[in-house]
Design an enzyme around this catalytic site. Structure first.
Site, PDB file in Angstrom:
ATOM      1  N   GLY A 149      97.443  12.550  27.812  1.00 14.96           N
ATOM      2  CA  GLY A 149      98.133  12.914  26.584  1.00 14.96           C
ATOM      3  C   GLY A 149      97.642  12.101  25.409  1.00 14.96           C
ATOM      4  O   GLY A 149      96.665  11.348  25.509  1.00 14.96           O
ATOM      5  N   ASN A 150      98.337  12.207  24.307  1.00 19.09           N
ATOM      6  CA  ASN A 150      97.918  11.504  23.091  1.00 19.09           C
ATOM      7  C   ASN A 150      98.153   9.998  23.178  1.00 19.09           C
ATOM      8  O   ASN A 150      97.454   9.228  22.523  1.00 19.09           O
ATOM      9  CB  ASN A 150      98.665  12.072  21.884  1.00 19.09           C
ATOM     10  N   SER A 151      99.112   9.564  23.975  1.00 20.35           N
ATOM     11  CA  SER A 151      99.420   8.139  24.086  1.00 20.35           C
ATOM     12  C   SER A 151      98.901   7.514  25.367  1.00 20.35           C
ATOM     13  O   SER A 151      98.387   6.393  25.360  1.00 20.35           O
ATOM     14  CB  SER A 151     100.939   7.920  23.997  1.00 20.35           C
ATOM     15  N   ASP A 172      96.951  13.451  33.907  1.00 20.08           N
ATOM     16  CA  ASP A 172      97.554  14.054  32.720  1.00 20.08           C
ATOM     17  C   ASP A 172      97.231  13.172  31.522  1.00 20.08           C
ATOM     18  O   ASP A 172      97.825  12.115  31.331  1.00 20.08           O
ATOM     19  CB  ASP A 172      99.064  14.179  32.913  1.00 20.08           C
ATOM     20  N   ASP A 216      99.336  20.899  28.981  1.00 22.47           N
ATOM     21  CA  ASP A 216     100.493  20.196  29.543  1.00 22.47           C
ATOM     22  C   ASP A 216     101.739  21.075  29.494  1.00 22.47           C
ATOM     23  O   ASP A 216     102.543  21.084  30.443  1.00 22.47           O
ATOM     24  CB  ASP A 216     100.732  18.875  28.803  1.00 22.47           C
ATOM     25  N   GLY A 246      99.125  23.924  24.506  1.00 26.92           N
ATOM     26  CA  GLY A 246      98.633  22.778  25.260  1.00 26.92           C
ATOM     27  C   GLY A 246      98.706  23.018  26.761  1.00 26.92           C
ATOM     28  O   GLY A 246      99.670  23.626  27.253  1.00 26.92           O
ATOM     29  N   ASP A 270     110.193  18.828  26.253  1.00 27.02           N
ATOM     30  CA  ASP A 270     109.287  17.763  26.696  1.00 27.02           C
ATOM     31  C   ASP A 270     109.313  16.626  25.677  1.00 27.02           C
ATOM     32  O   ASP A 270     108.869  16.771  24.539  1.00 27.02           O
ATOM     33  CB  ASP A 270     107.866  18.320  26.837  1.00 27.02           C
TER      34      ASP A 270
END
Length: 261
Positions: free
Chosen positions: A8-10, A6, A111, A109, A131
């Site tokens: 993600g942005n971070s 997964d 996710d 998205g 989320d």
């Protein structure tokens, strides 16, 4: 074992699911910073597998969800080299064989669709999925499994960092709910403002959605920061940190079965 990725942005989260125990057994993360990702993949992932006595050949299937296009190529290339198999990348075409749907598959998205899939598999009723990630999102699902829409606001950590980077004197503070909603010093003031403020934001958003759509919603929380706002524990039917990972697994396996038939 099934490997879920997964991105993600971070962070890029790697998690292993053991079908025999039906549990997520291992989980680790790397920073998503694209300039460092390739070196992190080639150094840290093999080291993690070695330290935990896991062979790349133990991985039978890989599901991959990302909201960061820049990481798609590096992660796919790494999976093929290290595991000897391609990762199934979840995208708009993945939803055609699922019991859930959205009218804008190219905009939502992956996710969030993974969250919807996992929550729907469990509850099969109207849902609001909150989320707590880099962004705080509210995904609204009707009682037919159709996504009605999504609301997006800056996440808790994003809000904290925004104050730190946009002001000259305010420090970056830990995410911890203070005992009082009235700040007594600078750190307390920021914690109270952000964390009690977001408590009100979440409750207000849930109330507004329920007023607009008179459905018996179950409210599910997920995301890495979902346990931070202890003030909201009674507002959620469940806090499920594995929601996105389970969605990746179910969507991947549903599509693999569909492709084989």
């Amino acid at each position: 074992m099934f490997l879920a990725i997964d991105a993600g942005n971070s962070n890029v989260v790697f998690a292993l699911f053991d079908p025999q125990t039906e549990k997520w057994t291992n989980q680790f993360r790397l920073e998503t910073k694209t300039e460092l990702l390739i070196s992190q993949l080639t150094k840290k992932v093999p080291l993690y597998f070695l330290e935990h006595s896991i062979s790349p050949s133990d991985i039978s299937e890989i599901g991959f969800s990302t909201v960061v296009p820049e990481v798609q190529g590096p992660i796919q290339e790494f999976c093929e080299k290290f595991f000897g198999k391609a990762a199934y990348q979840i995208g708009p075409k993945s939803y055609k064989s699922l019991p859930i749907s959205t009218i804008r598959p190219k905009e939502i998205g992956t996710d969030l669709m993974c969250n919807v899939m996992a929550a729907w598999q469990k509850y099969q009723q109207a849902l609001i999925i909150v989320d707590f990630g880099t962004a705080l999102t509210f995904t609204v699902v009707d009682d037919n499994g159709k996504v009605l829409g999504v609301n997006i606001v800056p996440g808790l950590q994003t809000a904290i960092r925004s104050l730190f980077t946009s002001t000259s004197k305010l420090p970056e503070v830990p995410l911890k709910v203070p005992k009082s909603a009235i700040g007594k010093d600078t750190i307390h003031a920021i914690q109270a403002g952000i964390l009690y403020g977001y408590t009100g934001l979440v409750r207000g958003m849930l109330e507004t959605i329920r007023t607009e759509k008179d459905l018996p919603f179950k409210v599910i929380a997920t995301g890495g920061l979902s346990a931070i706002l202890t003030t909201l524990e009674k507002d959620f039917e469940e806090i499920d940190r594995y929601l996105t990972l389970n969605g990746i697994r179910w969507i991947t396996q549903a599509n693999q079965k569909s492709n084989q038939s």
